[in-house]
Scaffold this motif. Structure first.
Motif, PDB file in Angstrom:
ATOM      1  N   SER A  72      14.194 -11.614 -12.215  1.00 15.40           N
ATOM      2  CA  SER A  72      14.240 -10.506 -13.528  1.00 15.40           C
ATOM      3  C   SER A  72      12.467 -10.431 -14.170  1.00 15.40           C
ATOM      4  O   SER A  72      12.286  -9.699 -14.778  1.00 15.40           O
ATOM      5  CB  SER A  72      15.098 -11.246 -14.527  1.00 15.40           C
ATOM      6  OG  SER A  72      14.511 -12.583 -14.934  1.00 15.40           O
TER       7      SER A  72
ATOM      8  N   LYS B 169      10.580  -7.332 -13.384  1.00 11.19           N
ATOM      9  CA  LYS B 169      11.207  -5.923 -14.197  1.00 11.19           C
ATOM     10  C   LYS B 169      10.832  -6.114 -15.691  1.00 11.19           C
ATOM     11  O   LYS B 169      10.594  -5.207 -16.315  1.00 11.19           O
ATOM     12  CB  LYS B 169      12.770  -6.315 -13.753  1.00 11.19           C
ATOM     13  CG  LYS B 169      13.514  -5.064 -14.410  1.00 11.19           C
ATOM     14  CD  LYS B 169      14.173  -5.671 -15.668  1.00 11.19           C
ATOM     15  CE  LYS B 169      14.909  -6.911 -15.919  1.00 11.19           C
ATOM     16  NZ  LYS B 169      15.065  -7.723 -17.001  1.00 11.19           N
ATOM     17  N   THR B 170      10.948  -7.514 -16.356  1.00 13.35           N
ATOM     18  CA  THR B 170      10.998  -7.654 -17.602  1.00 13.35           C
ATOM     19  C   THR B 170       9.296  -7.076 -18.162  1.00 13.35           C
ATOM     20  O   THR B 170       9.020  -6.457 -19.099  1.00 13.35           O
ATOM     21  CB  THR B 170      10.897  -9.089 -17.901  1.00 13.35           C
ATOM     22  OG1 THR B 170      12.252  -9.342 -17.641  1.00 13.35           O
ATOM     23  CG2 THR B 170      10.982  -9.244 -19.520  1.00 13.35           C
TER      24      THR B 170
ATOM     25  N   ALA C 212       8.892  -3.474 -17.937  1.00 13.04           N
ATOM     26  CA  ALA C 212       9.494  -3.068 -19.156  1.00 13.04           C
ATOM     27  C   ALA C 212       8.654  -3.094 -20.317  1.00 13.04           C
ATOM     28  O   ALA C 212       8.306  -2.051 -21.085  1.00 13.04           O
ATOM     29  CB  ALA C 212      10.824  -3.594 -19.384  1.00 13.04           C
ATOM     30  N   THR C 213       8.126  -4.362 -20.543  1.00 15.95           N
ATOM     31  CA  THR C 213       7.179  -4.625 -21.792  1.00 15.95           C
ATOM     32  C   THR C 213       6.142  -3.664 -21.560  1.00 15.95           C
ATOM     33  O   THR C 213       5.597  -3.146 -22.698  1.00 15.95           O
ATOM     34  CB  THR C 213       6.725  -5.752 -21.448  1.00 15.95           C
ATOM     35  OG1 THR C 213       7.666  -6.823 -21.604  1.00 15.95           O
ATOM     36  CG2 THR C 213       5.950  -6.028 -22.819  1.00 15.95           C
TER      37      THR C 213
ATOM     38  N   ASP D 293      15.981  -1.800 -21.474  1.00 11.68           N
ATOM     39  CA  ASP D 293      16.092  -2.837 -20.389  1.00 11.68           C
ATOM     40  C   ASP D 293      17.526  -3.508 -20.364  1.00 11.68           C
ATOM     41  O   ASP D 293      18.054  -4.240 -21.187  1.00 11.68           O
ATOM     42  CB  ASP D 293      15.026  -3.820 -20.509  1.00 11.68           C
ATOM     43  CG  ASP D 293      14.972  -5.235 -19.433  1.00 11.68           C
ATOM     44  OD1 ASP D 293      15.976  -5.226 -18.815  1.00 11.68           O
ATOM     45  OD2 ASP D 293      13.899  -5.733 -19.649  1.00 11.68           O
TER      46      ASP D 293
ATOM     47  N   GLY E 149      18.638  -5.835 -18.129  1.00 10.93           N
ATOM     48  CA  GLY E 149      18.581  -6.934 -17.818  1.00 10.93           C
ATOM     49  C   GLY E 149      18.881  -7.229 -16.133  1.00 10.93           C
ATOM     50  O   GLY E 149      18.547  -6.286 -15.543  1.00 10.93           O
TER      51      GLY E 149
ATOM     52  N   SER F  68       8.055 -18.587 -16.456  1.00  8.00           N
ATOM     53  CA  SER F  68       9.293 -18.984 -16.892  1.00  8.00           C
ATOM     54  C   SER F  68       9.353 -20.740 -17.119  1.00  8.00           C
ATOM     55  O   SER F  68      10.499 -21.250 -16.770  1.00  8.00           O
ATOM     56  CB  SER F  68      10.298 -18.566 -15.745  1.00  8.00           C
ATOM     57  OG  SER F  68       9.960 -19.104 -14.675  1.00  8.00           O
TER      58      SER F  68
END
Ligand code: B12
Lengths: 218, 475
Positions: A109, A112-113, A116-117, A128, A130, B238
């Motif tokens: 993810s 992709k995140t 999107a941001t 988004d 997820g 993360s």
């Protein structure tokens, strides 16, 4: 108290975004509201100009990802303050709508995140969904939200087929002319984009912004 | 026996203790997300408190589960012969797993792989002396997507006798892979006693075990097949940016894995491992050859050893796109550090471009690196004093020591003999031989290795059996 003109406020907004000063940026957004400055101009000459500068600094190697992401989030926070006061809400400043997700079976993810941001920061309305999202669901959301762009991320060679499936379903449902579909993720090659009949791919977030802009002629 | 086994340490005992305690408290207070039904049932049965899918693991349960983890694992080859043991400071290497692309030796292009590439790859791994285990290193495109994980195990075992590091991309694949492994053994019991494959399973950072990888842990545990945690905190993205924070997160994710596996089957074999990386803040990539990535790996290994578990790490790989000097020094540093840490299983050889590309040329070069590394960790031998004086007394006789009895007696033992990959020729002979770079020499050697007969060809009956299983599964 110092009275700021519009131009000065714009400059201060740009600086607050570039300097990643969240409190100051929020204060300036509220001040612009209070002073009834043209909000479209506040967004365009202030916040958008600020994030563009942040993007340039990143491309020049002056800024790093944490600064880029933080800048984008501060920008978003300020837009959230301004949008309710725009006549037509987010529509008015939106450069286009993007529905983005990582495809079913795939939980990668992070990329992709980030995309999107950045899209959000550059003025697109981003939904988004997820990770691990079925193709049908992505399309359903795109239809509901009247999206312009569908962005699909896949990091596994086994889940890439889901990207193709999106286009196949769109074809079947005669929806292909409604959306531009863009792909991303480590295994995505230009040959794959062609095979899927997708509209493009990008290998990082800034490139993704450029791609979306060019597809929507912005 | 060497005087000492060369070793490196980057944590002291106090900090190992602190990291471990914090990791346990993270699992107790913040908990771990579990998305797999079978694991949820298991946790419920053991009375774990939860909020939705977030389960809180009490420290005493972790301690109990740690007690049943076997401290060592012996792997056996395809034909059932004892091959290597993961214990103490034994250091073994296997190619990095599951590359999406291959760097074509002939065209120099990075491209999608075909099954024939993986056949060539496996045959070369079989020939390479210092690559102890093989792995399902390449994902190829000429099989159906649903077969892309398990089919590699079939090709691997058909072309190379060494034990395999592998893993699933889909839950359904485990049973096919188990069947392939069982075909190489007399019975389920025999497979449990003589493990042939290790299954990699990644927790999702931070603090989550996904449906797929949890199922892999559970399925493997039931058959007493070793699982290898590939926890991959991405520092700054993360996981905490601090190296010690990432090591702590890795520890918590692996401890949760220990609990899942040991509750499934106490005594099931496990390897404490990972593929952490610091996040590259300029390019948004996950550099496996970064020095800080190696430091997190070393910390993770030390914690694993502190817990008396066999250890694994992704080291000896590079983010370069070709086997150039960056590939050489990143792989070289990584492999040497892994061995100095006494890491039991190091995955990485051959790998380029953030774990996305396998290269046969790099694999062959890395084999040479590992040869040198293995020599290094043998350390300095004490053959008894005096160490030099007697030998030097004899120098006068012939004015050379080449023909001295001590030279003859020890030179094969003291020296590592590199293959044609390492250039130690005079400049003139190097020119005469075509002024070749390391990469070119590796390419040339790859052709030669492929012409060699298999070291241990697969038995006809087994080959047929594997074909049968594969055909059935493909239907
Ligand atoms: C981090 C990582 C993970 C993390 C993901 C954490 C998370 N929440 O995202 C975890 C540990 C969970 C994970 C799990 C697994 N992984 Co993984 N993973 C990686 C790794 C090392 C890096 C991916 C990453 O985050 N990169 C950083 C981000 C920023 O880059 P990015 O994703 O490429 O995104 C950028 C661009 O691609 C683009 N982009 C991305 N999306 C989109 C979308 C659009 C629309 C556009 C325009 C652009 C765009 O812009 C982004 C920003 O710059 C890759 C290796 C690699 N080289 O990709 C392996 C890799 C993808 N994983 C792999 C595997 C095998 C797995 C597992 C199956 C392993 C297992 N058996 O446990 C599981 C899969 C579980 C599942 N069902 O999905 C393989 C894939 C092999 C294959 N043939 O498909 C790889 C290549 C590593 C390897 N060799 O083993 N993984």
């Amino acid at each position: 108290m110092i009275i700021l003109t519009g131009e000065e406020i714009f400059k201060n907004i740009v600086d607050s975004i570039v300097n990643l000063e969240e409190d100051k940026a929020v204060e300036l957004a509220n001040e612009a509201l209070k002073k009834k400055i043209n909000l479209l101009e506040v967004v365009e000459k202030g916040f958008s100009a600020g994030i563009r500068k942040v993007g340039e600094l990143w491309e020049d190697g002056e800024f790093f990802l944490p600064e880029l992401m933080r800048g984008a989030q501060i920008m978003q926070k300020c837009l959230d303050i301004l949008i309710p006061h725009l006549q037509k809400g987010s529509e008015e400043i939106s450069h286009g709508k993007v529905v983005i997700a990582t495809i079913e079976g795939d939980i990668h993810s992070i990329g992709k995140t980030i995309v999107a941001t950045m899209l959000r920061a550059y003025g697109f309305e981003v939904y988004d969904l997820g990770a691990d999202v079925p193709a049908e669901k992505i399309i359903q959301e795109a239809v509901e939200k009247k999206a312009d762009i569908i962005g699909v991320s896949a990091l596994l060679t086994t889940t890439m087929t889901g990207q193709k499936k999106i286009i196949e379903i769109l074809r079947e449902k005669n929806l292909m002319n409604k959306f531009k579909v863009i792909l991303g993720g480590a295994p995505v090659t230009s040959a794959w984009v062609e095979e899927c009949n997708a509209h493009g791919s990008a290998e990082n977030a800034i490139e993704a912004v450029k791609l979306v802009k060019s597809l929507l002629n912005k | 026996m060497p005087i000492i086994r060369p070793k490196i340490k980057i944590l002291d005992d106090d900090h190992k203790e602190m990291i471990l305690e914090e990791a346990k408290s993270i699992l107790e207070v913040q908990g771990v997300f579990i998305e797999n039904q079978e694991a949820l049932n298991l946790f419920d049965k053991n009375g774990l408190i939860h909020e939705g899918l977030r389960y809180f693991i009490p420290p005493d349960l972790i301690d109990k589960c740690l007690k049943t983890v076997p401290p060592e694992i012996t792997l056996f080859d395809r034909d059932g012969n004892e091959h290597i043991t993961l214990k103490d400071d034994n250091s073994h290497f296997n190619p990095g797993s599951a590359a999406i692309f291959i760097l074509d030796e002939d065209t120099g292009e990075i491209r999608e792989a075909l099954s024939n590439d993986f056949i060539r790859f496996s045959k070369i791994v079989e020939q390479l002396e210092y690559i102890a285990a093989q792995s399902t290193a390449l994902v190829y495109q000429d099989v159906p997507k649903e077969a892309q994980d398990w089919h590699r195990l079939y090709i691997a075992l058909s072309n190379c006798y060494k034990p395999v590091v592998t893993g699933t991309f889909r839950k359904e694949s485990f049973s096919i892979m188990r069947e392939i492994l069982l075909a190489c053994r007399l019975s389920e019991d025999d497979l449990a006693k003589k493990p042939l494959a290790i299954f990699d399973a990644c927790p999702s950072p931070p603090l989550k075990w996904s449906d797929l990888t949890t199922q892999s842990l559970i399925d493997a545990a039931k058959s007493m097949i070793p699982s290898e945690f590939v926890s991959m905190p991405l520092a700054g993205a993360s996981a905490p940016i601090t190296l010690i924070g990432s090591i702590t997160q890795h520890c918590a994710e692996c401890l949760a894995g220990v609990v899942i596996v040991q509750l499934t089957k106490p005594g099931a074999p496990l390897i404490w491992g990972g593929s952490p990386a610091v996040f590259d803040m300029k390019h948004g990539t996950t550099p496996m050859g970064a020095i800080e990535t190696m430091m997190i790996n070393l910390g993770d290994i030390e914690i694993g050893k502190f817990l008396k578990m066999p250890t694994h790490a992704y080291m000896g790989l590079s983010d370069s796109k070709i086997p150039d000097s960056q590939a050489g020094f990143e792989a070289g540093m990584g492999a040497l550090l892994a061995a100095l840490a006494g890491n039991n299983m190091t995955s990485g050889p051959g790998m380029l471009d953030f774990e996305s590309t396998q290269s046969i040329e790099k694999l062959i070069i890395d084999n040479e690196i590992i040869g040198m590394v293995k020599r290094f960790i043998q350390g300095i031998e004490d053959y008894g004093a005096p160490f030099a004086s007697e030998i030097l007394n004899d120098y006068g006789d012939k004015e050379e020591l080449l023909s001295h009895p001590s030279t003859l007696k020890y030179f094969r033992k003291e020296l590592f003999f590199p293959s044609s990959i390492i250039d130690r020729m005079t400049r003139d002979s190097w020119k005469d031989k075509g002024s070749k770079s390391t990469r070119k020499r590796a390419k040339d050697l790859s052709k030669k290795l492929l012409e060699k007969p298999s070291v241990k060809p697969i038995d006809d009956k087994l080959a047929k059996e594997l074909n049968k299983i594969t055909e059935k599964a493909l239907k």
